[in-house]
Scaffold this motif. Structure first.
Motif, PDB file in Angstrom:
ATOM      1  N   PRO A   1       0.654  -1.260  -0.181  1.00 55.20           N
ATOM      2  CA  PRO A   1      -0.028  -0.019   0.115  1.00 55.20           C
ATOM      3  C   PRO A   1       0.884   1.432   0.023  1.00 55.20           C
ATOM      4  CG  PRO A   1       0.293  -0.759   2.352  1.00 55.20           C
ATOM      5  CD  PRO A   1       1.062  -1.751   1.602  1.00 55.20           C
ATOM      6  N   SER A   2       2.118   1.124  -0.251  1.00 56.07           N
ATOM      7  CA  SER A   2       3.081   2.246  -0.097  1.00 56.07           C
ATOM      8  C   SER A   2       2.968   3.227  -1.510  1.00 56.07           C
ATOM      9  CB  SER A   2       4.578   1.856   0.186  1.00 56.07           C
ATOM     10  OG  SER A   2       5.346   2.923   0.168  1.00 56.07           O
ATOM     11  N   HIS A   3       3.085   4.574  -1.164  1.00 53.57           N
ATOM     12  CA  HIS A   3       3.184   5.487  -2.356  1.00 53.57           C
ATOM     13  C   HIS A   3       4.761   5.835  -2.462  1.00 53.57           C
ATOM     14  CE1 HIS A   3      -1.255   6.888  -2.073  1.00 53.57           C
ATOM     15  NE2 HIS A   3      -1.079   5.797  -2.034  1.00 53.57           N
ATOM     16  N   LEU A   4       5.496   5.330  -1.820  1.00 59.74           N
ATOM     17  CA  LEU A   4       7.138   5.354  -1.917  1.00 59.74           C
ATOM     18  C   LEU A   4       7.655   4.352  -2.558  1.00 59.74           C
ATOM     19  CD1 LEU A   4       7.752   7.454   1.341  1.00 59.74           C
ATOM     20  CD2 LEU A   4       7.633   8.545  -0.956  1.00 59.74           C
ATOM     21  N   PRO A   5       8.902   4.614  -3.317  1.00 62.11           N
ATOM     22  CA  PRO A   5       9.472   3.331  -3.873  1.00 62.11           C
ATOM     23  C   PRO A   5      10.078   2.408  -2.827  1.00 62.11           C
ATOM     24  CG  PRO A   5      10.308   5.342  -4.665  1.00 62.11           C
ATOM     25  CD  PRO A   5       9.409   6.026  -3.454  1.00 62.11           C
ATOM     26  N   THR A   6      10.139   1.327  -2.965  1.00 62.66           N
ATOM     27  CA  THR A   6      10.603   0.457  -1.993  1.00 62.66           C
ATOM     28  C   THR A   6      12.275   0.782  -1.840  1.00 62.66           C
ATOM     29  OG1 THR A   6      10.858  -1.259  -3.656  1.00 62.66           O
ATOM     30  CG2 THR A   6       8.834  -1.472  -2.615  1.00 62.66           C
ATOM     31  N   GLY A   7      12.651   0.120  -0.590  1.00 65.32           N
ATOM     32  CA  GLY A   7      14.263  -0.012  -0.552  1.00 65.32           C
ATOM     33  C   GLY A   7      14.666   1.391  -0.176  1.00 65.32           C
ATOM     34  N   LEU A   8      14.006   2.471   0.283  1.00 70.12           N
ATOM     35  CA  LEU A   8      14.600   3.656   0.463  1.00 70.12           C
ATOM     36  C   LEU A   8      15.731   3.850   1.432  1.00 70.12           C
ATOM     37  CD1 LEU A   8      11.423   5.902   0.508  1.00 70.12           C
ATOM     38  CD2 LEU A   8      13.043   6.093  -0.907  1.00 70.12           C
ATOM     39  N   ARG A   9      16.808   4.422   1.268  1.00 71.09           N
ATOM     40  CA  ARG A   9      17.863   4.507   2.076  1.00 71.09           C
ATOM     41  C   ARG A   9      18.388   6.002   1.900  1.00 71.09           C
ATOM     42  NH1 ARG A   9      19.519  -0.828   3.261  1.00 71.09           N
ATOM     43  NH2 ARG A   9      21.454  -0.407   4.142  1.00 71.09           N
ATOM     44  N   ILE A  10      19.316   6.437   2.985  1.00 66.35           N
ATOM     45  CA  ILE A  10      19.946   7.726   2.905  1.00 66.35           C
ATOM     46  C   ILE A  10      21.539   7.097   2.691  1.00 66.35           C
ATOM     47  CG2 ILE A  10      20.027   8.101   5.528  1.00 66.35           C
ATOM     48  CD1 ILE A  10      19.967  11.036   4.688  1.00 66.35           C
ATOM     49  N   GLU A  11      22.083   8.090   1.840  1.00 61.06           N
ATOM     50  CA  GLU A  11      23.677   7.606   1.672  1.00 61.06           C
ATOM     51  C   GLU A  11      24.328   9.165   2.287  1.00 61.06           C
ATOM     52  OE1 GLU A  11      24.653   4.564  -0.668  1.00 61.06           O
ATOM     53  OE2 GLU A  11      22.647   4.445   0.559  1.00 61.06           O
ATOM     54  N   LEU A  12      25.185   8.678   3.056  1.00 63.24           N
ATOM     55  CA  LEU A  12      26.018   9.684   3.742  1.00 63.24           C
ATOM     56  C   LEU A  12      27.496   9.434   3.224  1.00 63.24           C
ATOM     57  CD1 LEU A  12      24.520   9.392   7.156  1.00 63.24           C
ATOM     58  CD2 LEU A  12      23.668  10.742   5.551  1.00 63.24           C
ATOM     59  N   VAL A  13      27.806  10.443   2.325  1.00 66.19           N
ATOM     60  CA  VAL A  13      29.205  10.121   1.702  1.00 66.19           C
ATOM     61  C   VAL A  13      30.285  11.089   2.443  1.00 66.19           C
ATOM     62  CG1 VAL A  13      30.334  10.348  -0.504  1.00 66.19           C
ATOM     63  CG2 VAL A  13      28.115   9.840  -0.299  1.00 66.19           C
ATOM     64  N   ASP A  14      31.378  10.518   2.814  1.00 66.52           N
ATOM     65  CA  ASP A  14      32.486  11.248   3.176  1.00 66.52           C
ATOM     66  C   ASP A  14      33.497  11.146   2.130  1.00 66.52           C
ATOM     67  OD1 ASP A  14      34.904  12.111   4.314  1.00 66.52           O
ATOM     68  OD2 ASP A  14      35.173  10.358   5.591  1.00 66.52           O
TER      69      ASP A  14
END
Length: 460
Positions: free
Chosen positions: A169-182
């Protein structure tokens, strides 16, 4: 022509054969390669509950009952990072919604305000049927956002009301992740400055600490610079003709020779500290360069020019590690002070296949200006550098910056696959794809850029 792969052996051989025409190449020293630093933290997003479940006074956001589906992370400390972006599993799925982040600066220990992240970024990618898409998992992704050195983060992703469902029932894509790049620290400058001799002027400059991948990348720019060079020096208009000879394998056409702009100074991948172990080995080329597409990275303007190499290392890591591309997407980058940087590996004078304008990567080049120029005008130094770069590179392939050219679409949201499309030789990304890139203010400078580029080529 979809493009062809050049192996490291082939590139090294070609570079060696070119040496009698130009300059002595430094030998690799027998030292351990320098491993560039840098890292990516990839944190899964979770549904955010009603505000009643949150502790009063704790910074953050929540999802009150009745609001569109929201995922994110509450405020938390993390390892140091400087660039953020959100990715998801399926690159063909669009994120219809709003992405916002706030971060805590290591310098001031204060939290930023909420910042919007550009959600529509899929048009900066390889063509739909490109081999690059089959080599590894390609993820959907937002544009990256440069936030400066930070040690804490909070993120919220909210679906648009009425957005098409991507997974019930989601309206967002699956597997959402935030990437924090150094981006890591700058690697020690062990190479040359792009001139043709060693420190004693004997043509036997020494390069230490280069891996095979780094040597492969650097060799692609011989004879324009020596192996291990941190930059390719500028040339005047007359000497730039030699670049055209190299680019055409010694078969320069009479039509191209008079109309080549002076070569600008270009900081090489080694110069900005690219970790060559991240990208896929070898290079992919197309048959020619017929057009230049101008982009902005939509990563924000909150960087100092001295930090541009770190921004590039972050973008490169985001493109390869987070998005799943084979290399940095653009062929060149320009910072807001006008410095030009080598982008995707394969040689600055060659027709390297990029991943910058979905549907029109073949027989084109992509130039990305670091920053966001939707409502902010690009500095004059940026416009000048784009004109100089295109005057030189397009001149190598006999292109008039004021002219039109025809490209065949590889597929996209504006032109179906196989359609022949007439475009300006210097175009904005939005000319090939339905997007706001390169931003209204930068796009408005393209007519001036075309005129200036043609003048630099010496065209009447």
């Amino acid at each position: 022509m979809r493009g062809f792969l050049a192996s490291s052996i082939g590139v090294a051989t070609a570079a060696a054969l070119a040496l009698p025409l130009a300059l002595a190449t430094p030998a690799l020293a027998e030292t351990a390669p320098v491993t560039p630093a840098g890292s990516t933290q990839s944190l899964p997003l979770v549904p955010l509950g009603p505000s009643a479940t949150r502790t009063p006074g704790v910074p953050g956001m929540s999802a009150p009952a009745g609001r569109p589906e929201t995922q994110g992370l509450t405020a938390r400390e993390v390892k140091t990072f400087s660039l953020v972006g959100v990715v998801w599993d399926d690159a063909t799925t669009e994120l219809h919604g709003r992405v916002q982040v706030r971060t805590r600066s290591t310098a001031t220990a204060t939290w930023s305000d909420w910042q919007d992240v550009e959600t529509h970024n899929g048009e900066h990618a390889a063509d739909p049927d490109a081999a690059e898409r089959g080599a590894r998992q390609i993820r959907g992704a937002t544009a990256p956002l440069w936030v400066g050195e930070s040690d804490a983060v909070e993120v919220r992703v909210q679906a648009e009301p009425g957005a098409a469902t991507t997974r019930a029932p989601s309206h967002l894509p699956t597997g959402l992740r935030i990437e924090l790049v150094d981006p890591g620290e700058d690697t020690p400058a062990t190479g040359s400055d792009g001139k043709n001799t060693g420190p004693d002027g004997d043509g036997k400059g020494e390069v230490s600490g280069m891996s095979m991948a780094a040597a492969e990348s650097s060799a692609a720019n011989v004879p324009h610079a020596s192996l291990g060079a941190d930059e390719i020096t500028a040339l005047d208009k007359a000497d730039s003709t030699a670049d055209a000879v190299f680019a055409s394998d010694g078969e320069l056409t009479a039509a191209a020779a008079p109309y080549i702009g002076p070569r600008p100074r270009i900081v090489t991948r080694k110069g900005w500290g690219a970790n060559e172990g991240l990208r896929e080995p070898g290079f992919v080329y197309t048959s020619t360069v017929k057009a230049a597409f101008v982009h902005h990275t939509a990563s924000g303007n909150n960087y100092a020019c001295k930090d541009a190499p770190a921004v590039l290392r972050s973008l490169y890591r985001y493109h390869v590690v987070s998005n799943g591309w084979r290399d940095f997407g653009y062929n060149f980058a320009v910072d807001k002070c006008g410095t030009v940087y080598e982008g995707r590996a394969g040689g600055v004078s060659k027709a390297v296949l990029g991943a910058h304008t979905m549907g029109f990567n073949t027989n084109s080049m992509g130039v990305a200006v670091l920053g966001t120029f939707t409502s902010t005008a690009p500095p004059a130094a940026v416009v000048d550098s784009v004109a100089r770069l295109t005057a030189w590179k397009l001149g190598l392939f006999g292109r008039d910056p004021r002219a039109k050219t025809t490209l065949t679409s590889g597929g996209g949201n504006r032109y179906p696959k196989g359609r022949n499309v007439s475009m300006n030789v210097i175009s904005g990304h939005r000319d090939g794809f339905a997007t706001q890139c390169p931003g209204t203010k930068l796009y408005g400078k393209l007519p001036t850029t075309r005129t200036a580029s043609a003048k630099l080529q010496g065209r009447p």
